[in-house]
Scaffold this motif. Structure first.
Motif, PDB file in Angstrom:
ATOM      1  N   MET B 123       0.772  -1.166  -0.040  1.00 55.38           N
ATOM      2  CA  MET B 123      -0.138  -0.082  -0.069  1.00 55.38           C
ATOM      3  C   MET B 123       0.709   1.178  -0.079  1.00 55.38           C
ATOM      4  O   MET B 123       1.598   1.274   0.790  1.00 55.38           O
ATOM      5  CB  MET B 123      -0.757   0.062   1.196  1.00 55.38           C
ATOM      6  N   GLN B 124       0.654   2.190  -0.682  1.00 53.41           N
ATOM      7  CA  GLN B 124       1.413   3.398  -0.932  1.00 53.41           C
ATOM      8  C   GLN B 124       0.647   4.558  -1.042  1.00 53.41           C
ATOM      9  O   GLN B 124      -0.394   4.770  -1.476  1.00 53.41           O
ATOM     10  CB  GLN B 124       2.378   3.323  -2.189  1.00 53.41           C
ATOM     11  N   ALA B 125       1.120   5.686  -0.305  1.00 55.28           N
ATOM     12  CA  ALA B 125       0.632   6.868  -0.631  1.00 55.28           C
ATOM     13  C   ALA B 125       1.719   7.884  -1.066  1.00 55.28           C
ATOM     14  O   ALA B 125       2.951   7.754  -0.909  1.00 55.28           O
ATOM     15  CB  ALA B 125       0.282   7.490   0.945  1.00 55.28           C
ATOM     16  N   ILE B 126       1.243   8.640  -1.893  1.00 57.96           N
ATOM     17  CA  ILE B 126       2.320   9.591  -2.770  1.00 57.96           C
ATOM     18  C   ILE B 126       1.910  11.029  -2.997  1.00 57.96           C
ATOM     19  O   ILE B 126       0.690  11.119  -3.349  1.00 57.96           O
ATOM     20  CB  ILE B 126       2.687   8.929  -4.158  1.00 57.96           C
ATOM     21  N   THR B 127       2.632  12.043  -2.506  1.00 55.34           N
ATOM     22  CA  THR B 127       2.049  13.083  -2.279  1.00 55.34           C
ATOM     23  C   THR B 127       3.222  14.168  -3.079  1.00 55.34           C
ATOM     24  O   THR B 127       4.256  13.812  -3.236  1.00 55.34           O
ATOM     25  CB  THR B 127       1.766  13.823  -1.059  1.00 55.34           C
TER      26      THR B 127
END
Ligand SMILES: [Zn+2]
Ligand SMILES: [Zn+2]
Lengths: 165, 360
Positions: B123-127
């Motif tokens: 699972m990844q978050a990218i901002t």
């Protein structure tokens, strides 16, 4: 499976012995089996001495390539792919993985996030240990009323044990 | 949500939010597995399908994913998968998967969840810009919501158990994509890369290695996952990134002070080639677009040009071009199409100054 002698390493040598019609099993890790001479077929009596099993009648040695009991993975598979078969493999191959993990990472003990379910279990274990200590104290000071209360509290906590993860 | 909106619209990490001259994006990925079930690489196809059926409904129910894109990989074309790779929404390894694997992406494309990649869950978050803490929180919330429904493999000593022992513990890989043209042009990049690698963090070219890194784009990430808390790892990474920003800023200042003509020459040539080429490779385009971006950072071009540049970084990638043309392109045809798009987009891009002082 943990070694019956050192109680720390994973067992890789399994001995089965029939004593008076009862099957007895002993599991040894590689270093303990070597140390006790189990690897040498003529040294089987040592295993008996070790466990006080008496006369050996029928012994079979099962020094097998170890398979993960959950997923059937072997160390050879790991050497091939660099990946493990399932989460239980970490237990199965803990001997071999230990030094690898130590070399790879900053530490050997996880200090980060814990799943909430397990966190509650750990918190309860801590609380139980604390209460048991208080209980010992109370008993030694002959404060039986306090001891009785503590015992109730402990029993209640123990009853609420959830499944280990 | 079908894949079209994903393919036609850039993610928030590229198009929106804070604009950092050096850090393009922050990313945090967590690896998780279901207890006592074979990891995807060891599982039989039927087991992978069963694991997918257990995980995917829970992921689809996450409020953060509402109205997002959710699809099994055997339902996507090779080009569609490759577009997702170029967007940094799935890994190259995941793109090679089919039956029994899936990807779930939220509408702003800031969260993507790979099911049955190397681990059951990646699972990844990218901002956009530099904000590792917020990025971690975003993915931590997803993890917390999922762990209430799924039985994750966890060991009190080793932490989260992963298919590869390099990920055990936190299962976390935090990274930032940084643009370091100053250090590359100033020939300091190898020294900086080596010193960062020595302290247990990894810097590598986003495409290619060292000075060969295309587009002067680098990725900095933690290498170890066991023995430190998540916020300790992020803090250590944050400090190194701040140092990199400092070094890059100094390198740019020093280039301006001592090699101003060379620098302006590079920027002018980049503009000249990009606006007049009729065939351009992905590598050349990426390198020249990087120089235009540096020109914006240094005030040679107005800030408005940045959105065009960011969009071009994505749209000139092979699968993006392929997807745009809707037909199979040979490498040569791709280079032609790429040049056409670059010329068209740069029509609205301001010309570089023709004197040596910035911000004319
Ligand atoms: Zn032993
Ligand atoms: Zn296993």
């Amino acid at each position: 499976m943990i070694c019956d002698v050192c109680k720390t390493h994973t067992a890789t040598v399994y001995l089965t012995q029939i004593v008076d019609g009862n099957m007895k099993k002993i599991n040894l890790c590689e270093s303990c089996s070597k140390e006790k001479g189990v690897a040498d077929p003529t040294g089987f009596a040592l295993a008996d001495l070790l466990l006080g099993l008496g006369e050996n009648q029928q012994v079979e040695q099962v020094t097998q390539t170890e398979h993960c009991p959950v997923c059937g993975f072997t160390q050879a598979d790991f050497k091939k792919t660099g990946r493990l078969g399932c989460s239980t493999c970490y237990n199965t191959f803990s001997d071999a993985l230990g030094s690898l993990i130590k070399a790879m990472h900053k530490g050997t003990q996880h200090t980060g996030k814990i799943p909430a379910r397990l966190y509650r279990d750990l918190a309860r274990t801590d609380r139980l240990n604390e209460l048991r200590k208080h209980l010992e104290d109370a008993v030694s000071k002959e404060d039986y009323e306090k001891a009785a209360n503590l015992r109730d509290e402990i029993r209640q906590l123990e009853g609420g044990r959830s499944q280990p993860i | 949500m079908k894949i079209d909106p994903i393919l036609t619209r850039a993610g928030d990490w590229l198009s929106g939010g804070s604009r950092h001259p050096i850090v393009i994006s922050s990313r945090v990925r967590l690896a998780r597995n279901l207890a006592k079930l074979p990891f995807p690489g060891w599982a039989k196809k039927s087991e992978r399908v069963r694991i997918l059926e257990e995980i995917k409904p829970e992921v689809d129910l996450l409020p953060a994913i509402k109205d997002g894109f959710s699809e099994q990989l055997n339902e996507l074309t090779a080009t569609e998968k490759q577009v997702l790779v170029e967007r940094h929404l799935i890994s190259r390894e995941h793109a090679a998967k089919g039956m029994g694997s899936a990807v779930v992406i939220n509408p702003p494309q800031t969260i993507s969840i790979m099911i049955n990649e190397e681990d059951h869950l990646r699972m990844q978050a990218i901002t956009c810009g530099l904000d590792l803490e917020k990025t971690f929180q975003m993915i931590d919330e997803i993890d917390t919501a999922l762990e209430a429904q799924l039985d994750f493999a966890f060991d009190e000593e080793l932490g989260y158990l992963t298919a590869c022992p390099t990920n055990v513990g936190t299962g976390m890989r935090a990274s930032a994509m940084v643009h370091l043209p100053g250090l590359v042009l100033g020939e300091q990049i190898n020294q900086v890369v080596n010193s960062v690698n020595k302290i247990g963090l990894a810097v590598r070219g986003l495409y290619g290695e060292g000075t060969e890194a295309m587009g002067n784009l680098f990725q900095v990430s933690n290498q170890t996952t066991l023995g430190e808390k998540e916020d300790q790892i992020i803090e250590r990474l944050q400090k190194v990134i701040e140092t990199l920003i400092q070094r890059e800023t100094q390198a740019r200042e020093s280039l301006l002070a001592t090699k101003r003509t060379t620098l302006m020459d590079q920027i002018g040539r980049a503009y000249g080639i990009l606006t007049h080429a009729y065939s351009i490779s992905s590598k050349e385009a990426l390198n020249l677009i990087s120089i235009l971006r540096l020109g914006i950072d240094l005030g040679f071009f107005p800030e408005e040009g940045r959105a065009i540049i960011n969009q071009l970084l994505m749209d000139t990638q092979p699968a993006h071009l392929q997807n745009l043309s809707q037909q199979k392109l040979a490498a040569e045809e791709r280079d032609h199409l790429r040049a056409d798009i670059v010329r068209e987009r740069l029509k609205k891009f301001p010309r570089p100054p023709n004197t040596k002082s910035p911000g004319q």
